[in-house]
Design a protein around this motif. Structure first.
Motif, PDB file in Angstrom:
ATOM      1  N   ASP A   5       0.705  -1.185  -0.038  1.00 13.87           N
ATOM      2  CA  ASP A   5       0.033   0.020  -0.207  1.00 13.87           C
ATOM      3  C   ASP A   5       0.931   1.343   0.045  1.00 13.87           C
ATOM      4  O   ASP A   5       0.288   2.207  -0.006  1.00 13.87           O
ATOM      5  CB  ASP A   5      -0.879  -0.091   1.156  1.00 13.87           C
ATOM      6  CG  ASP A   5      -1.966   0.912   1.150  1.00 13.87           C
ATOM      7  OD1 ASP A   5      -2.669   1.261   0.070  1.00 13.87           O
ATOM      8  OD2 ASP A   5      -2.077   1.757   2.309  1.00 13.87           O
ATOM      9  N   TYR A   6       2.081   1.071   0.172  1.00 15.55           N
ATOM     10  CA  TYR A   6       3.005   2.329   0.225  1.00 15.55           C
ATOM     11  C   TYR A   6       3.849   2.432  -0.785  1.00 15.55           C
ATOM     12  O   TYR A   6       4.630   1.413  -1.344  1.00 15.55           O
ATOM     13  CB  TYR A   6       3.408   2.453   1.684  1.00 15.55           C
ATOM     14  CG  TYR A   6       2.784   2.462   2.714  1.00 15.55           C
ATOM     15  CD1 TYR A   6       2.351   3.717   3.184  1.00 15.55           C
ATOM     16  CD2 TYR A   6       2.242   1.442   3.253  1.00 15.55           C
ATOM     17  CE1 TYR A   6       1.451   3.762   4.348  1.00 15.55           C
ATOM     18  CE2 TYR A   6       1.448   1.426   4.604  1.00 15.55           C
ATOM     19  CZ  TYR A   6       0.947   2.696   4.872  1.00 15.55           C
ATOM     20  OH  TYR A   6       0.043   2.770   5.921  1.00 15.55           O
ATOM     21  N   VAL A   7       4.098   3.561  -1.423  1.00 14.18           N
ATOM     22  CA  VAL A   7       5.414   3.735  -2.410  1.00 14.18           C
ATOM     23  C   VAL A   7       6.474   4.826  -1.828  1.00 14.18           C
ATOM     24  O   VAL A   7       5.960   5.894  -0.873  1.00 14.18           O
ATOM     25  CB  VAL A   7       4.867   4.230  -3.415  1.00 14.18           C
ATOM     26  CG1 VAL A   7       4.067   2.854  -4.434  1.00 14.18           C
ATOM     27  CG2 VAL A   7       4.176   5.350  -3.746  1.00 14.18           C
ATOM     28  N   LEU A   8       7.589   4.625  -2.049  1.00 17.47           N
ATOM     29  CA  LEU A   8       8.416   5.928  -1.487  1.00 17.47           C
ATOM     30  C   LEU A   8       8.541   7.039  -2.678  1.00 17.47           C
ATOM     31  O   LEU A   8       8.244   6.742  -3.814  1.00 17.47           O
ATOM     32  CB  LEU A   8       9.932   5.286  -1.686  1.00 17.47           C
ATOM     33  CG  LEU A   8      10.197   4.064  -0.479  1.00 17.47           C
ATOM     34  CD1 LEU A   8      11.665   3.529  -0.739  1.00 17.47           C
ATOM     35  CD2 LEU A   8       9.853   4.673   0.925  1.00 17.47           C
ATOM     36  N   ALA A   9       8.432   8.051  -1.980  1.00 14.34           N
ATOM     37  CA  ALA A   9       8.382   9.473  -3.074  1.00 14.34           C
ATOM     38  C   ALA A   9       9.851  10.257  -2.934  1.00 14.34           C
ATOM     39  O   ALA A   9      10.489  10.252  -2.022  1.00 14.34           O
ATOM     40  CB  ALA A   9       7.507  10.321  -2.694  1.00 14.34           C
ATOM     41  N   SER A  20       0.698   6.725   0.803  1.00 10.21           N
ATOM     42  CA  SER A  20      -0.119   5.580   0.959  1.00 10.21           C
ATOM     43  C   SER A  20      -0.992   5.559  -0.419  1.00 10.21           C
ATOM     44  O   SER A  20      -1.610   6.449  -0.735  1.00 10.21           O
ATOM     45  CB  SER A  20      -0.982   5.724   2.172  1.00 10.21           C
ATOM     46  OG  SER A  20      -2.312   4.713   2.033  1.00 10.21           O
ATOM     47  N   ILE A  21      -0.832   4.435  -1.063  1.00 15.44           N
ATOM     48  CA  ILE A  21      -1.402   4.446  -2.245  1.00 15.44           C
ATOM     49  C   ILE A  21      -3.111   4.305  -2.163  1.00 15.44           C
ATOM     50  O   ILE A  21      -3.887   5.228  -2.703  1.00 15.44           O
ATOM     51  CB  ILE A  21      -1.196   3.194  -3.047  1.00 15.44           C
ATOM     52  CG1 ILE A  21       0.264   3.100  -3.768  1.00 15.44           C
ATOM     53  CG2 ILE A  21      -2.079   2.781  -4.545  1.00 15.44           C
ATOM     54  CD1 ILE A  21       0.763   1.978  -4.207  1.00 15.44           C
ATOM     55  N   HIS A  22      -3.524   3.655  -1.077  1.00 15.00           N
ATOM     56  CA  HIS A  22      -4.976   3.702  -0.636  1.00 15.00           C
ATOM     57  C   HIS A  22      -5.422   5.347  -0.387  1.00 15.00           C
ATOM     58  O   HIS A  22      -6.551   5.559  -0.965  1.00 15.00           O
ATOM     59  CB  HIS A  22      -5.270   2.732   0.395  1.00 15.00           C
ATOM     60  CG  HIS A  22      -6.580   2.744   0.802  1.00 15.00           C
ATOM     61  ND1 HIS A  22      -7.438   2.119   0.359  1.00 15.00           N
ATOM     62  CD2 HIS A  22      -7.260   3.207   1.943  1.00 15.00           C
ATOM     63  CE1 HIS A  22      -8.641   2.224   0.874  1.00 15.00           C
ATOM     64  NE2 HIS A  22      -8.716   2.921   1.957  1.00 15.00           N
TER      65      HIS A  22
END
Length: 199
Positions: A5-9, A20-22
């Protein structure tokens, strides 16, 4: 496999945080809903404004038709022109009857040159020129008094009145034509009768 659900920015090569993608999709959905709601409100306002404009237009058209109907059924001719002396298209029906022609688009003095002598036309031209250059309403009335007040048009005795009007912030002239033929004939008959009685 597992769903993350998470990506690094990153900003370029600099790490700025975790997203959080959600939550991102949730916020995006809310933003879209708000925009859609705003668009719907704007659409409703446009429909309302359009309906109001149509109602106003119908009201103006009705009032214009009512005024035209009154003028057309009055026993007088009404026409008007600006400083170019060209008669506007919205003249009353009685004018066509008096002149036996459609007068809209005609130069007023060219039209009247069929019924007035050249010297009278010259006086009118100078008077109109002074009238339209003048800025005093008091002097306007003096100029209008210099204009011919009657004319023989197609074997009819026509009384002529001039009224200053304003059109779109500019000075214009309304001409009121009244057929006095029957009244003049009656006066002449009375005068002739009095003359006979004196003999």
């Amino acid at each position: 496999g597992k769903r993350y659900d998470y990506v690094l920015a990153f900003d370029g090569r600099k790490y700025v945080g975790v997203i959080s993608i959600h939550r991102f999709l949730d916020e995006l959905s809310k933003l879209n809903e708000a925009q859609i709601s705003l668009l719907k409100d704007q659409h409703k306002k446009l429909i309302t404004l359009n309906e109001q404009e149509q109602k106003l237009r119908r009201k103006i058209e009705y009032q214009a038709d009512s005024v035209r109907n009154l003028l057309d059924n009055a026993d007088q001719g009404f026409l008007w022109f600006g400083s170019d002396l060209v008669i506007k298209k919205d003249f009353s029906y009685k004018c066509s009857e008096i002149f036996n022609s459609q007068v809209g688009g005609c130069d007023y003095l060219e039209l009247m040159s069929n019924f007035w002598a050249d010297d009278k036309i010259d006086v009118c031209r100078l008077t109109f020129d002074s009238f339209f250059k003048n800025s005093s309403s008091l002097t306007d009335n003096v100029y209008l008094m210099l204009l011919p007040q009657s004319c023989q048009i197609n074997n009819r005795h026509i009384a002529i009145q001039y009224r200053r009007i304003d059109h779109k912030g500019k000075k214009a002239l309304m001409v009121i034509l009244s057929d006095q033929t029957e009244r003049v004939k009656m006066q002449e008959a009375l005068e002739f009768d009095r003359y006979r009685q004196r003999l």
